[in-house]
Design a protein around this motif. Structure first.
Motif, PDB file in Angstrom:
ATOM      1  N   GLY A 179     -10.929   4.363  -4.443  1.00 23.64           N
ATOM      2  CA  GLY A 179      -9.959   3.326  -4.111  1.00 23.64           C
ATOM      3  C   GLY A 179      -9.775   2.277  -5.188  1.00 23.64           C
ATOM      4  N   CYS A 233       0.826  -1.210   0.000  1.00 22.85           N
ATOM      5  CA  CYS A 233       0.000   0.000   0.000  1.00 22.85           C
ATOM      6  C   CYS A 233       0.862   1.263   0.000  1.00 22.85           C
ATOM      7  CB  CYS A 233      -0.928   0.005   1.214  1.00 22.85           C
ATOM      8  SG  CYS A 233      -1.966   1.485   1.274  1.00 22.85           S
ATOM      9  N   VAL A 239      -9.540  -0.572   3.562  1.00 16.49           N
ATOM     10  CA  VAL A 239      -9.930  -0.380   2.175  1.00 16.49           C
ATOM     11  C   VAL A 239     -11.301   0.287   2.088  1.00 16.49           C
ATOM     12  CG1 VAL A 239     -10.431  -1.555  -0.015  1.00 16.49           C
ATOM     13  CG2 VAL A 239      -8.536  -2.342   1.428  1.00 16.49           C
ATOM     14  N   PRO A 259      -6.237   0.975  -3.253  1.00 16.39           N
ATOM     15  CA  PRO A 259      -7.291   0.537  -2.347  1.00 16.39           C
ATOM     16  C   PRO A 259      -6.911   0.742  -0.879  1.00 16.39           C
ATOM     17  CG  PRO A 259      -6.135  -1.371  -3.189  1.00 16.39           C
ATOM     18  CD  PRO A 259      -5.546  -0.167  -3.862  1.00 16.39           C
ATOM     19  N   HIS A 260      -6.897   2.005  -0.495  1.00 17.02           N
ATOM     20  CA  HIS A 260      -6.681   2.434   0.883  1.00 17.02           C
ATOM     21  C   HIS A 260      -7.673   3.572   1.075  1.00 17.02           C
ATOM     22  CE1 HIS A 260      -4.259   3.283   4.561  1.00 17.02           C
ATOM     23  NE2 HIS A 260      -4.843   4.467   4.390  1.00 17.02           N
TER      24      HIS A 260
END
Length: 157
Positions: free
Chosen positions: A104, A18, A65, A108-109
């Motif tokens: 996201g 991430c 997420v 995807p955070h």
């Protein structure tokens, strides 16, 4: 990547690669100038010349997420931070409308794009045509960005 999720999507989802988790919480970086922060949230006025006032609000707690993964107190503090920053943006820029995009699909955070919408908007009456940033986008004039950031920090003070 066209037509398919990236090969490292599972690693992005679980947080092992991430970019937002790995980034340092600094007042300025190559993406923008931090105008607001709490224990678990940063709001960064973006350098990319996407739209004046374009701000990213980033969850800085553990890797999450989806908003529903937050506890109730975390969710309350996250959304309150978004509302606080959006109100300052609206007060300063006087847009016709504010947009809130929690996507996201590339990173995807949990983060939310705040986009003021103006008369000379690129897509009046439709969602803002926001594309993933590569880092090669044209940038807002640095003096204007610094001036806007200082004014917004004062409003958010």
């Amino acid at each position: 990547m066209s037509g398919a999720w990236p090969d490292d999507w599972a690693d992005r989802i679980d947080g092992s690669v991430c970019a937002m988790c790995r980034s340092v919480r600094s007042d300025e970086d190559s993406y923008g100038i931090r105008i607001f922060s709490t224990e678990n949230v940063d709001a960064v006025l973006q350098r990319a010349d996407v739209q004046r006032g374009y701000t990213l609000v980033i969850w800085r707690g553990r890797h999450v997420v989806e908003p529903f993964e937050l506890t109730e107190p975390e969710a309350s503090s996250y959304w309150q931070a978004i509302l606080t920053v959006a109100k300052a943006l609206a007060t300063f820029y006087r847009p016709l409308k504010m947009n809130y995009e929690t996507l996201g699909n590339t990173v995807p955070h949990l983060h939310t794009h705040l986009l003021p919408r103006f008369v000379d908007d690129p897509a009046p009456g439709r969602p803002f045509p926001l594309l993933p940033q590569s880092g090669r986008e044209a940038q807002i004039d640095p003096a204007l960005l610094a001036s806007d950031a200082a004014a917004l920090r004062a409003l958010l003070g």
